[in-house]
Structures are given as structure tokens and as C-alpha cells.
Scaffold this motif. Structure first.
Motif, mmCIF file in Angstrom:
data_model
loop_
_atom_site.group_PDB
_atom_site.id
_atom_site.type_symbol
_atom_site.label_atom_id
_atom_site.label_comp_id
_atom_site.label_asym_id
_atom_site.label_seq_id
_atom_site.Cartn_x
_atom_site.Cartn_y
_atom_site.Cartn_z
ATOM 1 N N ALA A 85 0.831 -1.209 0.000
ATOM 2 C CA ALA A 85 0.000 0.000 0.000
ATOM 3 C C ALA A 85 0.861 1.252 0.000
ATOM 4 O O ALA A 85 0.600 2.209 -0.752
ATOM 5 C CB ALA A 85 -0.921 -0.011 1.208
ATOM 6 N N GLY A 86 1.908 1.243 0.818
ATOM 7 C CA GLY A 86 2.796 2.403 0.876
ATOM 8 C C GLY A 86 3.476 2.671 -0.451
ATOM 9 O O GLY A 86 3.570 3.829 -0.903
ATOM 10 N N VAL A 87 3.972 1.617 -1.092
ATOM 11 C CA VAL A 87 4.626 1.762 -2.396
ATOM 12 C C VAL A 87 3.641 2.316 -3.425
ATOM 13 O O VAL A 87 3.988 3.190 -4.237
ATOM 14 C CB VAL A 87 5.198 0.406 -2.861
ATOM 15 N N CYS A 88 2.411 1.822 -3.405
ATOM 16 C CA CYS A 88 1.396 2.296 -4.355
ATOM 17 C C CYS A 88 1.096 3.775 -4.157
ATOM 18 O O CYS A 88 0.984 4.542 -5.130
ATOM 19 C CB CYS A 88 0.116 1.479 -4.207
ATOM 20 N N ILE A 142 3.074 6.003 -2.893
ATOM 21 C CA ILE A 142 4.255 6.756 -3.355
ATOM 22 C C ILE A 142 4.239 6.884 -4.874
ATOM 23 O O ILE A 142 4.532 7.960 -5.432
ATOM 24 C CB ILE A 142 5.550 6.069 -2.869
ATOM 25 N N LEU A 143 3.870 5.797 -5.546
ATOM 26 C CA LEU A 143 3.797 5.832 -7.013
ATOM 27 C C LEU A 143 2.763 6.854 -7.484
ATOM 28 O O LEU A 143 3.003 7.607 -8.436
ATOM 29 C CB LEU A 143 3.437 4.441 -7.550
ATOM 30 N N VAL A 144 1.604 6.875 -6.822
ATOM 31 C CA VAL A 144 0.562 7.831 -7.192
ATOM 32 C C VAL A 144 1.043 9.261 -6.961
ATOM 33 O O VAL A 144 0.839 10.158 -7.791
ATOM 34 C CB VAL A 144 -0.727 7.560 -6.389
ATOM 35 N N PHE A 145 1.729 9.494 -5.832
ATOM 36 C CA PHE A 145 2.204 10.837 -5.491
ATOM 37 C C PHE A 145 3.288 11.308 -6.459
ATOM 38 O O PHE A 145 3.243 12.445 -6.962
ATOM 39 C CB PHE A 145 2.740 10.840 -4.058
ATOM 40 N N LEU A 146 4.275 10.426 -6.733
ATOM 41 C CA LEU A 146 5.378 10.821 -7.595
ATOM 42 C C LEU A 146 4.981 10.916 -9.060
ATOM 43 O O LEU A 146 5.530 11.723 -9.812
ATOM 44 C CB LEU A 146 6.542 9.826 -7.453
ATOM 45 N N GLY A 147 4.005 10.084 -9.466
ATOM 46 C CA GLY A 147 3.633 10.058 -10.881
ATOM 47 C C GLY A 147 2.332 10.743 -11.173
ATOM 48 O O GLY A 147 1.700 10.470 -12.196
ATOM 49 N N ALA A 148 1.900 11.641 -10.265
ATOM 50 C CA ALA A 148 0.600 12.281 -10.420
ATOM 51 C C ALA A 148 0.453 13.004 -11.753
ATOM 52 O O ALA A 148 -0.613 12.999 -12.366
ATOM 53 C CB ALA A 148 0.362 13.258 -9.275
ATOM 54 N N SER A 149 1.543 13.613 -12.233
ATOM 55 C CA SER A 149 1.455 14.389 -13.473
ATOM 56 C C SER A 149 1.738 13.543 -14.714
ATOM 57 O O SER A 149 1.604 14.047 -15.837
ATOM 58 C CB SER A 149 2.447 15.558 -13.414
ATOM 59 N N ILE A 189 -4.238 2.278 -9.168
ATOM 60 C CA ILE A 189 -3.181 2.133 -8.163
ATOM 61 C C ILE A 189 -3.703 2.559 -6.793
ATOM 62 O O ILE A 189 -3.418 1.919 -5.766
ATOM 63 C CB ILE A 189 -1.946 2.969 -8.557
ATOM 64 N N TYR A 190 -4.486 3.647 -6.778
ATOM 65 C CA TYR A 190 -5.030 4.135 -5.513
ATOM 66 C C TYR A 190 -5.932 3.085 -4.853
ATOM 67 O O TYR A 190 -5.797 2.797 -3.658
ATOM 68 C CB TYR A 190 -5.823 5.424 -5.749
ATOM 69 N N PHE A 216 -6.012 -0.092 -5.439
ATOM 70 C CA PHE A 216 -5.220 -1.276 -5.099
ATOM 71 C C PHE A 216 -4.523 -1.061 -3.761
ATOM 72 O O PHE A 216 -4.462 -1.962 -2.921
ATOM 73 C CB PHE A 216 -4.209 -1.563 -6.198
ATOM 74 N N ALA A 217 -3.999 0.159 -3.545
ATOM 75 C CA ALA A 217 -3.381 0.485 -2.256
ATOM 76 C C ALA A 217 -4.411 0.420 -1.135
ATOM 77 O O ALA A 217 -4.138 -0.111 -0.051
ATOM 78 C CB ALA A 217 -2.750 1.873 -2.324
ATOM 79 N N LEU A 218 -5.598 0.946 -1.414
ATOM 80 C CA LEU A 218 -6.653 0.940 -0.407
ATOM 81 C C LEU A 218 -7.055 -0.483 -0.031
ATOM 82 O O LEU A 218 -7.245 -0.799 1.156
ATOM 83 C CB LEU A 218 -7.873 1.697 -0.928
ATOM 84 N N VAL A 219 -7.162 -1.346 -1.033
ATOM 85 C CA VAL A 219 -7.505 -2.741 -0.773
ATOM 86 C C VAL A 219 -6.444 -3.396 0.109
ATOM 87 O O VAL A 219 -6.758 -4.156 1.037
ATOM 88 C CB VAL A 219 -7.670 -3.510 -2.097
ATOM 89 N N ASN A 220 -5.162 -3.106 -0.144
ATOM 90 C CA ASN A 220 -4.094 -3.674 0.674
ATOM 91 C C ASN A 220 -4.158 -3.171 2.108
ATOM 92 O O ASN A 220 -3.916 -3.928 3.052
ATOM 93 C CB ASN A 220 -2.733 -3.355 0.060
ATOM 94 N N LEU A 221 -4.489 -1.893 2.278
ATOM 95 C CA LEU A 221 -4.654 -1.370 3.634
ATOM 96 C C LEU A 221 -5.791 -2.081 4.367
ATOM 97 O O LEU A 221 -5.671 -2.439 5.542
ATOM 98 C CB LEU A 221 -4.940 0.129 3.583
ATOM 99 N N ILE A 222 -6.897 -2.295 3.638
ATOM 100 C CA ILE A 222 -8.044 -2.972 4.241
ATOM 101 C C ILE A 222 -7.695 -4.414 4.586
ATOM 102 O O ILE A 222 -8.005 -4.905 5.686
ATOM 103 C CB ILE A 222 -9.258 -2.913 3.290
ATOM 104 N N LEU A 223 -7.033 -5.123 3.652
ATOM 105 C CA LEU A 223 -6.645 -6.516 3.903
ATOM 106 C C LEU A 223 -5.702 -6.626 5.094
ATOM 107 O O LEU A 223 -5.870 -7.479 5.971
ATOM 108 C CB LEU A 223 -5.992 -7.116 2.657
ATOM 109 N N GLY A 224 -4.693 -5.738 5.119
ATOM 110 C CA GLY A 224 -3.741 -5.769 6.223
ATOM 111 C C GLY A 224 -4.401 -5.451 7.546
ATOM 112 O O GLY A 224 -4.182 -6.137 8.549
ATOM 113 N N GLY A 225 -5.250 -4.397 7.555
ATOM 114 C CA GLY A 225 -5.926 -4.007 8.779
ATOM 115 C C GLY A 225 -6.917 -5.058 9.254
ATOM 116 O O GLY A 225 -6.986 -5.370 10.448
#
Length: 355
Positions: free
Chosen positions: A115-118, A120-127, A137-138, A140-149
Motif C-alpha cells: 500500500a505504501g509503495v502504491c 508513493i507511485l501515485v504521489f510521484l507520478g501524479a502528473s 493504483i489508488y 489497489f493500495a486501499l484494498v491492501n490497507l483494508i486486507l492488512g488491517g
């Protein structure tokens, strides 16, 4: 889990076979077909890809558990990808609290890292990323946060429940820690089921899984712990009633009625040549009950020996789905052990330690 059927081997990672269950393959083909044919507006190709990535993440989650478990000498037979997620077939998790803690947190930690890597990718590649790819990607990151939590909920036998047991096991006996963690897991499952009645039926299904899993895990751990250090010779029945290959089936049925035992070793000239169980004789029609045992007995004998740990014998009984094992010492029949004998020993040990 060790006997999961209808699965296809995809590849091997860390020496662990990754298998795809046929039901999951059918589910994914169905989802992609629905997306391609646009049968339901809510299911498109992007959603189908996201669902696929979620299950890929589940495999990575299970691999994380398995990799750490391997470092502690736990044998991993395989990981099977099912519609309900990934399932690892591994030996018993170490009873060392520190080792169990590390194995348990490895999976959720991997989800959080992904989730963290995803993000970061969204933040760095926003443009540079298209809106659709950013959304993918967003989410997918959210799903990983939910699964982990979700996996870190203290609901045994989920990862959070195992972390809780590891914490408790450092402060009390392993059996008591398992019982307390299992009870907490079952209480959370009940709460989850009540919430599911009003909001989402899927929560009810998860609650049932957690409740049953917690109870089964506790019983398994209790039995294995109580039987620790006890051998087959300590539990087996030494006064064994046997029959010969020429004994009529009708006589064996009378023995079963009188002795209340459902299986008898078949001995000829002092040698064990087979075993006859109620299952073997239950299909014998009345007209054939005068015939000899040798025509119906099981010749493929699964046996044990007096020095074998009784927990191993119980595992073999469960794996082979049989009720009893003849006990041999240097090839000579010296006893017989049944599930009833083992469960009786568990009850006695449970009373001795005051559990």
C-alpha cells in the motif's frame, strides 16, 4: 487443507508450489467474461484486473507468512489460491511466542508495504499517470490497507488473533493463551455476524469462518499439548480381541455387539494379516454372513508402534480417516489404539492440569 483436490500448479516460490483451485479459475473466467461482454454495468475490465491483483496480493501475503515460517523450520506443503483467498498448507506453527509473532505479522506487514509503495507511485507520478491508472493504483493500495488491517483484528485464528496469542503465551500456558485468544475471536465473530445482519451478509460468512476456525484451532492445540510426551504404549489397549481369516462374518458381528468394538485385527499363525472393521462388514448381505473374514478384511494394514508419540498416531488416524491402528513391536501385535482411547487420555490429562 493437505487434501485439497482439483487444483493446478502454477509455479514454485521459495520451494513452495503455488496452486490455483479450479473454482477460482472458473470464478475469474466468469468475471472476465462478464466484463468483456458488458453484461453488468458495474463490472468492467478494470475491476476484473483489480480483483485479479487482489488475489495476487493474497498469494504474496501467504508467501510472507510461509517464508518466515520456513526460517523457523516449518515445512510448507503448498499455497492454494481459492475464491475465499490464499491458504497455506503448513505444519504446526511454532509454540515459541516470538516466532509465532513474526510469522503472524509478516503477511499484514507485506500488505502495508505494498500500500505504501502504491501511494508513493501515485504521489510521484501524479502528473505522468492517466486518471484511470491513478485510480487503479489508488484503489489497489486501499484494498491492501483494508486486507492488512482486517487481518490484524484480534480474532483468532486470523493473523491478529495469532499475535494476541503470542502475547498471551509469554504470560501464561500455551493452552490457556489459545483458549483466551479463541474466546475473544468467537466473541468478535458474534459481533461481526450481528453487524452483518444489518449491513452486509458477507460479514456473516466471515464471522462463521472465524468462529469455527477459532474453535477448531483451540481443540487442535489443546489435544496436541495435552498429549505431549505421551506415547502409543501409554494409551493403547493391550488385551486385544482378534479373529482369524476363517472366522465367519456372523461371529464378528456378534463380537461387535458384545464387546462394543468396531474393528478387529485378523491374525493367522501369530502374524497380523489384516484388519476387519464395521465398515468392511456393513455391506455384507445376510446370505453371505456365513463366509470367512478373509474375503472382506482390509489387507493394507496401517499400523503404529508403542514408542510413537500418540499425537502422531492421532494425526495418522485423521489423515487416513480410520478409527484404529494395530500396535506392532518387532512385527508382533501387542495392542490396538483407537480415537476413543486417545480422546479418553485427553480427558484425563485435561482433568489433571485443571484446564
Amino acid at each position: 487443507m493437505k487434501n485439497v483436490k482439483y487444483s493446478l500448479k502454477l509455479f514454485t516460490v521459495f520451494g513452495i508450489p503455488i496452486e490455483l483451485h479450479v473454482s477460482f479459475l472458473i470464478l475469474m473466467l466468469f468475471i472476465y467474461a462478464v466484463a468483456a461482454l458488458n453484461l453488468f454495468p458495474g463490472i468492467n475490465l478494470l475491476l476484473a484486473v483489480l480483483i485479479t491483483l487482489v488475489f495476487v496480493t493474497v498469494v504474496i501475503h501467504e508467501l510472507s507468512h510461509s517464508y518466515v515460517a520456513q526460517r523457523y523450520g516449518v515445512k510448507i506443503e503448498r499455497i492454494v489460491l481459492l475464491p475465499i483467498g490464499g491458504v497455506s498448507a503448513m505444519e504446526e506453527i511454532p509454540k515459541d511466542p516470538g516466532q509465532e509473532f513474526r510469522i503472524a505479522v509478516a503477511g499484514p506487514a507485506t500488505n502495508f508495504v505494498i500500500a505504501g509503495v502504491c501511494y508513493i507511485l501515485v504521489f510521484l507520478g501524479a502528473s505522468h499517470l492517466s486518471g484511470t491508472l491513478q485510480d487503479a493504483i489508488y484503489y489497489f493500495a486501499l484494498v491492501n490497507l483494508i486486507l492488512g488491517g482486517f487481518n490484524m483484528l484480534p480474532a483468532f485464528p486470523m493473523d491478529g488473533g495469532r499475535v494476541l496469542r503470542a502475547y498471551l503465551a509469554g504470560r501464561m500456558s500455551y493452552v490457556r493463551a489459545t483458549r483466551l485468544a479463541a474466546n475473544i475471536g468467537k466473541q468478535l465473530a458474534i459481533i461481526m455476524a450481528i453487524v452483518g445482519v444489518f449491513y452486509n451478509i458477507f460479514l456473516i460468512l466471515i464471522a462463521v469462518f472465524i468462529y469455527i476456525g477459532a474453535e477448531q484451532e483451540y481443540r487442535t492445540i489443546m489435544v496436541s499439548t495435552l498429549l505431549e510426551g505421551i506415547t502409543v504404549g501409554n494409551v493403547m489397549t493391550r488385551d486385544v480381541q482378534t479373529v482369524t481369516p476363517e472366522t465367519p462374518i456372523s461371529e464378528v458381528l456378534n463380537l461387535m455387539f458384545q464387546k462394543k468394538h468396531m474393528g478387529y485385527p485378523v491374525v493367522e499363525n501369530g502374524n497380523l494379516v489384516g484388519i476387519l472393521t464395521f465398515h468392511d462388514v456393513s455391506g455384507v448381505v445376510p446370505d453371505r454372513r456365513s463366509e470367512a473374514v478373509r474375503l472382506f478384511m482390509t489387507r493394507d494394514i496401517i499400523s503404529t508402534y508403542p514408542e510413537e508419540p500418540v499425537a502422531d498416531a492421532l494425526e495418522r488416524l485423521n489423515k487416513k480417516q480410520i478409527g484404529r491402528l494395530p500396535v506392532l513391536s518387532e512385527g508382533v501385535l501387542v495392542g490396538i489404539i483407537s480415537k476413543t482411547d486417545i480422546l479418553r487420555a485427553v480427558e484425563v490429562m485435561n482433568l489433571k492440569i485443571g484446564e
